[in-house]
Scaffold this motif. Sequence first.
Motif, PDB file in Angstrom:
ATOM      1  N   LEU A  21     -44.937 -21.769  18.499  1.00 24.63           N
ATOM      2  CA  LEU A  21     -44.344 -22.826  17.691  1.00 24.63           C
ATOM      3  C   LEU A  21     -43.141 -23.426  18.393  1.00 24.63           C
ATOM      4  N   VAL A  22     -43.000 -24.727  18.280  1.00 26.95           N
ATOM      5  CA  VAL A  22     -41.852 -25.442  18.816  1.00 26.95           C
ATOM      6  C   VAL A  22     -41.259 -26.256  17.674  1.00 26.95           C
ATOM      7  N   TYR A  23     -39.955 -26.126  17.468  1.00 27.37           N
ATOM      8  CA  TYR A  23     -39.265 -26.858  16.411  1.00 27.37           C
ATOM      9  C   TYR A  23     -38.415 -27.951  17.038  1.00 27.37           C
ATOM     10  N   GLU A  24     -38.728 -29.179  16.696  1.00 32.33           N
ATOM     11  CA  GLU A  24     -37.942 -30.338  17.137  1.00 32.33           C
ATOM     12  C   GLU A  24     -36.886 -30.595  16.070  1.00 32.33           C
ATOM     13  N   THR A  25     -35.636 -30.794  16.495  1.00 34.55           N
ATOM     14  CA  THR A  25     -34.565 -31.038  15.537  1.00 34.55           C
ATOM     15  C   THR A  25     -33.711 -32.224  15.960  1.00 34.55           C
ATOM     16  N   VAL A  26     -33.082 -32.829  14.981  1.00 34.76           N
ATOM     17  CA  VAL A  26     -32.058 -33.843  15.229  1.00 34.76           C
ATOM     18  C   VAL A  26     -30.850 -33.514  14.355  1.00 34.76           C
ATOM     19  N   GLU A  27     -29.705 -33.839  14.898  1.00 34.93           N
ATOM     20  CA  GLU A  27     -28.448 -33.652  14.171  1.00 34.93           C
ATOM     21  C   GLU A  27     -27.693 -34.965  14.244  1.00 34.93           C
ATOM     22  N   LEU A  28     -27.256 -35.472  13.102  1.00 38.41           N
ATOM     23  CA  LEU A  28     -26.477 -36.704  13.044  1.00 38.41           C
ATOM     24  C   LEU A  28     -25.017 -36.348  12.824  1.00 38.41           C
ATOM     25  N   GLN A  29     -24.142 -36.946  13.651  1.00 40.51           N
ATOM     26  CA  GLN A  29     -22.713 -36.678  13.565  1.00 40.51           C
ATOM     27  C   GLN A  29     -21.949 -37.991  13.475  1.00 40.51           C
ATOM     28  N   HIS A  30     -20.984 -38.032  12.575  1.00 42.15           N
ATOM     29  CA  HIS A  30     -20.101 -39.190  12.432  1.00 42.15           C
ATOM     30  C   HIS A  30     -18.854 -38.723  11.687  1.00 42.15           C
ATOM     31  N   PRO A  31     -17.668 -39.226  12.040  1.00 43.28           N
ATOM     32  CA  PRO A  31     -16.443 -38.808  11.342  1.00 43.28           C
ATOM     33  C   PRO A  31     -16.462 -39.100   9.843  1.00 43.28           C
ATOM     34  N   ALA A  32     -17.284 -40.030   9.387  1.00 41.07           N
ATOM     35  CA  ALA A  32     -17.329 -40.371   7.966  1.00 41.07           C
ATOM     36  C   ALA A  32     -18.267 -39.467   7.172  1.00 41.07           C
ATOM     37  N   PHE A  33     -19.017 -38.599   7.839  1.00 42.91           N
ATOM     38  CA  PHE A  33     -19.905 -37.676   7.128  1.00 42.91           C
ATOM     39  C   PHE A  33     -19.062 -36.505   6.634  1.00 42.91           C
ATOM     40  N   LEU A  34     -18.729 -36.551   5.356  1.00 45.46           N
ATOM     41  CA  LEU A  34     -17.832 -35.554   4.768  1.00 45.46           C
ATOM     42  C   LEU A  34     -18.473 -34.916   3.548  1.00 45.46           C
ATOM     43  N   GLU A  35     -18.158 -33.643   3.351  1.00 50.54           N
ATOM     44  CA  GLU A  35     -18.472 -32.933   2.114  1.00 50.54           C
ATOM     45  C   GLU A  35     -17.243 -32.135   1.738  1.00 50.54           C
TER      46      GLU A  35
END
Length: 177
Positions: A21-35
């Motif tokens: 199995l191969v898992y493809e991933t993406v991660e989105l980063q931006h200073p406005a992404f807050l929790e």
Amino acid sequence: MTDPWTAAWAEAAASCPTSHLVYETVELQHPAFLEMGSPIALRFVLDNEERVLGIEAGAAFNPGTLQSFTPINFSASLPEFAQGKVPECKIAIDNAGRRLQAYLNAAVRVRADLTLVARQYSGDDVSEPSYGPVSYVVRNVRIKGARVEGTAKLADLANAKFPTRAYTTAEFPALRA
């Protein structure tokens, strides 16, 4: 830069056993992404169930830890490699318009690049990526119904400052003539 998507790469991908199995991933980063006032990264895996995968030690968010990746359908064209041109590709994330709408609206109000980090994990060892991370800058982001589309470019390496370290006489007194 030569094209890494060679016939040898295609043969290796095609000859991979189906049990691997191969898992493809993406991660989105931006200073406005807050929790709760803290910056976060939005992580997605191309799968039908949530996966817990390891983040490499040098990552900007949660380095050296296991993190949850949300299952989602995304696709990307292979980057084009040509002399004198920064590689770029089209990326699309399906069924995410409503989920990402608030984050993307916040990102529009903060002047900063939206970064996409691509990683690939091997199913037999998910403690760290088997390929990547590869960082892209995403531009021209559009939400079309439930689909989010954009253009991802590698960093402009031709115009990068090299060396990145500034050698000063204060830090290195022997530089004085």
